[in-house]
Design a protein around this motif. Structure first.
Motif, PDB file in Angstrom:
ATOM      1  N   VAL A 185       0.329  -3.339   4.172  1.00 16.32           N
ATOM      2  CA  VAL A 185      -0.265  -3.685   2.872  1.00 16.32           C
ATOM      3  C   VAL A 185       0.102  -2.586   1.886  1.00 16.32           C
ATOM      4  CG1 VAL A 185      -2.380  -4.217   1.634  1.00 16.32           C
ATOM      5  CG2 VAL A 185      -2.162  -4.859   4.043  1.00 16.32           C
ATOM      6  N   PRO A 186       1.032  -2.839   0.946  1.00 12.08           N
ATOM      7  CA  PRO A 186       1.448  -1.787   0.013  1.00 12.08           C
ATOM      8  C   PRO A 186       0.433  -1.602  -1.096  1.00 12.08           C
ATOM      9  CG  PRO A 186       2.629  -3.801  -0.465  1.00 12.08           C
ATOM     10  CD  PRO A 186       1.773  -4.092   0.744  1.00 12.08           C
ATOM     11  N   THR A 187       0.493  -0.439  -1.730  1.00 11.35           N
ATOM     12  CA  THR A 187      -0.361  -0.151  -2.877  1.00 11.35           C
ATOM     13  C   THR A 187       0.421  -0.369  -4.163  1.00 11.35           C
ATOM     14  OG1 THR A 187       0.258   2.190  -2.768  1.00 11.35           O
ATOM     15  CG2 THR A 187      -1.753   1.522  -1.625  1.00 11.35           C
ATOM     16  N   THR A 188      -0.305  -0.564  -5.250  1.00 15.11           N
ATOM     17  CA  THR A 188       0.282  -0.783  -6.572  1.00 15.11           C
ATOM     18  C   THR A 188       0.046   0.454  -7.433  1.00 15.11           C
ATOM     19  OG1 THR A 188      -0.135  -3.155  -6.388  1.00 15.11           O
ATOM     20  CG2 THR A 188       0.218  -2.273  -8.595  1.00 15.11           C
ATOM     21  N   PRO A 189       1.045   0.946  -8.184  1.00  9.80           N
ATOM     22  CA  PRO A 189       2.418   0.417  -8.331  1.00  9.80           C
ATOM     23  C   PRO A 189       3.420   1.073  -7.393  1.00  9.80           C
ATOM     24  CG  PRO A 189       2.041   2.090  -9.979  1.00  9.80           C
ATOM     25  CD  PRO A 189       0.765   2.023  -9.165  1.00  9.80           C
ATOM     26  N   ASN A 190       2.960   1.879  -6.437  1.00  4.41           N
ATOM     27  CA  ASN A 190       3.864   2.596  -5.534  1.00  4.41           C
ATOM     28  C   ASN A 190       3.841   1.911  -4.176  1.00  4.41           C
ATOM     29  OD1 ASN A 190       5.452   4.406  -4.179  1.00  4.41           O
ATOM     30  ND2 ASN A 190       3.859   5.968  -3.981  1.00  4.41           N
ATOM     31  N   PRO A 191       4.834   1.060  -3.880  1.00  5.39           N
ATOM     32  CA  PRO A 191       4.803   0.320  -2.612  1.00  5.39           C
ATOM     33  C   PRO A 191       5.197   1.150  -1.404  1.00  5.39           C
ATOM     34  CG  PRO A 191       6.783  -0.235  -3.814  1.00  5.39           C
ATOM     35  CD  PRO A 191       5.998   0.702  -4.700  1.00  5.39           C
ATOM     36  N   THR A 192       5.619   2.406  -1.611  1.00  2.00           N
ATOM     37  CA  THR A 192       5.971   3.245  -0.462  1.00  2.00           C
ATOM     38  C   THR A 192       4.746   3.756   0.279  1.00  2.00           C
ATOM     39  OG1 THR A 192       6.081   5.210  -1.865  1.00  2.00           O
ATOM     40  CG2 THR A 192       8.118   3.955  -1.563  1.00  2.00           C
ATOM     41  N   SER A 193       3.586   3.677  -0.337  1.00  2.00           N
ATOM     42  CA  SER A 193       2.343   4.022   0.353  1.00  2.00           C
ATOM     43  C   SER A 193       1.536   2.749   0.579  1.00  2.00           C
ATOM     44  CB  SER A 193       1.520   5.024  -0.483  1.00  2.00           C
ATOM     45  OG  SER A 193       1.119   4.439  -1.711  1.00  2.00           O
ATOM     46  N   GLY A 194       0.690   2.777   1.579  1.00  2.00           N
ATOM     47  CA  GLY A 194      -0.095   1.587   1.885  1.00  2.00           C
ATOM     48  C   GLY A 194      -0.857   1.748   3.175  1.00  2.00           C
ATOM     49  N   TYR A 195      -1.199   0.611   3.774  1.00  2.00           N
ATOM     50  CA  TYR A 195      -2.033   0.606   4.968  1.00  2.00           C
ATOM     51  C   TYR A 195      -1.387  -0.276   6.026  1.00  2.00           C
ATOM     52  CZ  TYR A 195      -5.351   2.166   1.419  1.00  2.00           C
ATOM     53  OH  TYR A 195      -5.944   2.840   0.391  1.00  2.00           O
ATOM     54  N   LEU A 196      -1.446   0.180   7.259  1.00  2.00           N
ATOM     55  CA  LEU A 196      -0.974  -0.600   8.398  1.00  2.00           C
ATOM     56  C   LEU A 196      -2.185  -1.220   9.090  1.00  2.00           C
ATOM     57  CD1 LEU A 196       1.146  -1.527  10.462  1.00  2.00           C
ATOM     58  CD2 LEU A 196       0.806   0.656  11.643  1.00  2.00           C
ATOM     59  N   ILE A 197      -2.210  -2.543   9.128  1.00  2.00           N
ATOM     60  CA  ILE A 197      -3.312  -3.243   9.773  1.00  2.00           C
ATOM     61  C   ILE A 197      -2.729  -4.227  10.792  1.00  2.00           C
ATOM     62  CG2 ILE A 197      -4.880  -3.010   7.805  1.00  2.00           C
ATOM     63  CD1 ILE A 197      -4.229  -5.839   7.010  1.00  2.00           C
ATOM     64  N   PHE A 198      -3.530  -4.572  11.776  1.00  2.00           N
ATOM     65  CA  PHE A 198      -3.129  -5.495  12.833  1.00  2.00           C
ATOM     66  C   PHE A 198      -3.964  -6.756  12.683  1.00  2.00           C
ATOM     67  CE2 PHE A 198      -2.703  -1.119  14.276  1.00  2.00           C
ATOM     68  CZ  PHE A 198      -1.341  -1.068  14.552  1.00  2.00           C
TER      69      PHE A 198
END
Length: 241
Positions: A185-198
């Protein structure tokens, strides 16, 4: 009547070209916005490309001996020469590692790095990421989905990075689902950071948009969205029904 006369006098003071000036100002504003829309994307793209080329050129120039710098023989600089040298070097490395001797040297180097306590973890993780992303058979970041996150009835754009395997899958089997996927799940506006979920495969909603369109939607915060793929004829039939 006095108010009307006052309005007429005000109109006379403004002159017969007041509407023309308003129209001209509106046109100039529209032309200005159009100019910004035309030049801003290409200017930003060229600027970012120039930054990358300049960074690679500086890196290569620092690695090359001073006597091999083009500035020593030419009265001007050659932008992009460092990038060409870097590409040629990578191609030569790829050609060399494809042979028997090159593959043997790569294995020896990996064996040395594998004996280093900290370096082996960094090298293994980095190599696995690049192999997953660059290989043509990989499905990483090739499927755009909607996932219910961070709460119920709140959906966000996400990317399936693979199937959940190993110990993680064994630990999740008790939840009543057999098929689990790794979702980024990327963050806005920087898609290089985000969350990994299963997430269970049945709980994600696949989208027909490409990964590029999904990234555009994330980076723009929803301002740039892909066009509707439903043809107008289908819309007309559905509305008439």
């Amino acid at each position: 009547m006095a108010k009307q006369d006052g309005g007429g006098e005000a109109q006379q003071r403004r002159g017969p070209f007041s509407s023309f000036h308003l129209t001209l100002g509106a046109r100039l504003k529209a032309y200005l916005l159009t100019g910004i829309l035309v030049t801003a994307p290409i200017s930003i793209t060229l600027y970012l490309a120039w930054l990358v080329i300049d960074w690679v050129d500086g890196l290569v120039n620092n690695l090359l001996p001073a006597q091999y710098h083009p500035d020593q023989y030419l009265p001007f600089t050659l932008p992009g020469l460092g990038l060409l040298i870097m590409l040629a070097f990578l191609i030569l490395v790829g050609m060399g590692s494809a042979g028997f001797v090159g593959a043997l040297l790569v294995r020896l180097g990996e064996g040395v790095v594998g004996r280093m306590p900290v370096m082996r973890g960094i090298y293994s993780a980095t190599k696995q990421i690049f192999e997953t992303v660059l290989t043509q058979q990989s499905d990483a970041f090739r499927e755009v989905v909607l996932v219910e996150y961070p709460r119920k009835d709140a959906w966000c754009i996400a990317f399936v990075t693979g199937a959940t395997k190993g110990q993680l899958r064994q630990s999740l089997l008790g939840a009543g689902y057999d098929d689990w996927v790794n979702v980024f799940v990327p963050t806005t506006p920087n898609p290089t950071s985000g969350y990994l979920i299963f997430v269970p495969r049945s709980d994600v909603r696949p989208l027909s948009m490409s990964v590029e369109d999904g990234l555009k939607a994330v980076v723009s915060g929803g301002i740039v969205m892909p066009s509707d793929d439903v043809p107008p004829a289908a819309d007309t039939k559905s509305s008439s029904a």
